[in-house]
Design a protein around this motif. Structure first.
Motif, PDB file in Angstrom:
ATOM      1  N   ARG A  69       5.930   7.241  11.702  1.00  0.00           N
ATOM      2  CA  ARG A  69       6.782   6.261  11.008  1.00  0.00           C
ATOM      3  C   ARG A  69       5.910   5.226  10.331  1.00  0.00           C
ATOM      4  O   ARG A  69       5.827   4.071  10.762  1.00  0.00           O
ATOM      5  N   ARG A  71       4.495   2.306   8.189  1.00  0.00           N
ATOM      6  CA  ARG A  71       5.074   1.116   7.552  1.00  0.00           C
ATOM      7  C   ARG A  71       4.586   1.081   6.117  1.00  0.00           C
ATOM      8  O   ARG A  71       3.382   1.106   5.871  1.00  0.00           O
ATOM      9  N   ASP A 362      14.245   2.918   2.391  1.00  0.00           N
ATOM     10  CA  ASP A 362      14.682   3.888   3.404  1.00  0.00           C
ATOM     11  C   ASP A 362      16.103   4.362   3.167  1.00  0.00           C
ATOM     12  O   ASP A 362      16.962   3.596   2.724  1.00  0.00           O
ATOM     13  N   ASN A 366      17.441   9.794   8.702  1.00  0.00           N
ATOM     14  CA  ASN A 366      16.166  10.474   8.525  1.00  0.00           C
ATOM     15  C   ASN A 366      16.263  11.989   8.538  1.00  0.00           C
ATOM     16  O   ASN A 366      15.486  12.669   7.883  1.00  0.00           O
ATOM     17  N   THR A 370      13.331  13.367   4.501  1.00  0.00           N
ATOM     18  CA  THR A 370      12.072  12.804   4.995  1.00  0.00           C
ATOM     19  C   THR A 370      11.465  11.872   3.956  1.00  0.00           C
ATOM     20  O   THR A 370      10.344  11.414   4.130  1.00  0.00           O
TER      21      THR A 370
END
Ligand code: ZN
Length: 405
Positions: A69, A71, A362, A366, A370
């Motif tokens: 994940r 950042r 985002d 998910n 992806t």
């Protein structure tokens, strides 16, 4: 690579390692872990291409896709859009559990107010007494009676002699009870539902034509979900874009031995749309062609009676912001806002993709994607059509007054 070269290199590296006790390897980090490939080949599992045709494995154990994940360090303008810029109609509503009482309807109304969703169309495929009960509850809500409308469901079991007369009679009764359209016709239609004689009910079966003609006569849009995303029909390997989803929910895999393949289904669906040109169809989820807007554009151009909703395909709209922008502008009269699964906190992602020009943000789920999304920055006139004008146009049964011009 030939086995000879491989063995030779392995031996060579082993000798090198023994002689230099790793000192020369630390001088050239990773050299020992590199392996070369031929043009057109992919790296072996666990490796990545670090230079042309040279693959290497990371020194640390690679994280799974669940745990990686990163950042983002990108610093760009970000606009979280809590409310739609114009009042929206959610054409693809499944507000489970919110329709049972005046109190739950009022709670839903508060959720929708915070999002600027003025109206929700319930696409829960209900008919007969269940539909009457739902409409009665809606009508008894002073705050929500003009904000919720219901589609009726069709029972496609046992299509055969006498089926069409019964289906049309039920449809007329449901319209009299308040239904404003048909749907959501589920994906079982075309895939698993059987006729009375045991054969698969195809989407373009002529026995159904009286139903589609009745929908045209009664001015009811037909909201239809056909099949699944293309990847659901493919092997669940590491090249499958929906690997995570299909691994989380194995029931979503479509077995090629039991069902028609994607293209067969879409061909039947298009035949259905073509052979009933007076009937208005809304293909749910952009017809599962949001990943191929050229194909979807061809379909909309060839079939003026077809519309689409954007429910649950935001991951495709938002990963091609320039193509999506142009597509929405070109087909602005044919696209409806719809959310599908009722999760109030997810609607703002749609507003952000449709209204802003934000970069690289985002998505809400998910396992669908992806990747990140981008805003497609639609002009106001297009937003109004997508949010409410198109739904009002094709659904005469909706309350038509009080909308911005
Ligand atoms: Zn749905």
């Amino acid at each position: 690579m030939s086995i000879f070269i491989y063995l030779f290199r392995t031996m060579f590296l082993a000798v090198l390692g023994a002689v230099f006790l790793g000192r020369s390897l630390s001088a050239q980090p990773g050299a020992a872990r590199a392996t070369s490939i031929q043009p057109g080949e992919s790296c072996p599992p666990g490796m990545t291409e670090i230079r042309p045709r040279s693959c290497m494995a990371p020194e640390e154990a690679a994280p799974s896709i669940l745990d990686y994940r990163p950042r983002s360090t990108l610093v760009v303008p970000a606009h979280v859009v809590k409310k739609a810029r114009y009042p929206a109609i959610d054409f693809h509503g499944h507000p489970q559990g919110m329709l049972g009482s005046v109190e739950s309807l009022a709670r839903m109304g508060a959720d929708l107010d915070a999002l600027n969703v003025r109206m929700i169309i319930v696409a829960n495929n209900v008919s007969g007494d269940a539909l009457k009960r739902t409409v009665a509850t809606i009508n008894s809500s002073p705050s929500m009676k003009d904000r919720v409308r219901v589609l009726t469901g069709i029972n496609f079991q046992n299509v055969g002699p006498g089926w069409a007369e019964r289906a049309v009679a039920q449809l007329e009764a449901d319209v009299a009870a308040g239904a404003v359209g048909i749907g959501e016709i589920g994906k079982g239609f075309g895939q698993s539902i059987r006729k009375a004689d045991g054969s698969r009910l195809t989407l373009d079966d002529p026995d159904l034509d009286p139903l589609w003609q009745a929908a045209a006569r009664l001015k009811l849009p037909v909201f239809i979900h056909t099949g699944d995303p293309q990847e659901f029909y493919k092997p669940v390997d590491y090249s499958n874009e929906r690997w995570l989803e299909l691994s989380l929910f194995p029931g979503r895999r479509v077995s090629p031995s039991q069902h028609p393949n994607f293209d067969e289904l879409m061909k039947e669906r298009d035949n259905l749309f073509r052979r009933n040109p007076k009937t208005t169809f809304v293909a749910a989820h952009m017809g599962w062609h949001a990943n191929d807007l050229g194909r979807l554009g061809k379909m909309l151009t060839e079939m003026p009676n077809v519309y689409v909703d954007v429910g649950a395909v935001l991951y495709d709209i938002g990963r091609q912001p320039r193509a999506s922008h142009d597509f929405f502008v070109k087909f602005q009269d044919r696209i409806l806002f719809g959310k599908d699964s009722y999760q109030p906190e997810e609607y703002p992602y749609y507003w952000r993709v449709l209204e802003t020009q934000d970069d690289y943000f985002d998505y809400y789920r998910n396992y669908h994607a992806t990747w990140k999304l981008y805003g497609i920055d639609l002009p106001d006139d297009v937003l109004k059509k997508v949010y409410y004008k198109n739904a009002l146009k094709i659904t005469p049964g909706l309350p038509q007054t009080g909308w911005p011009r």
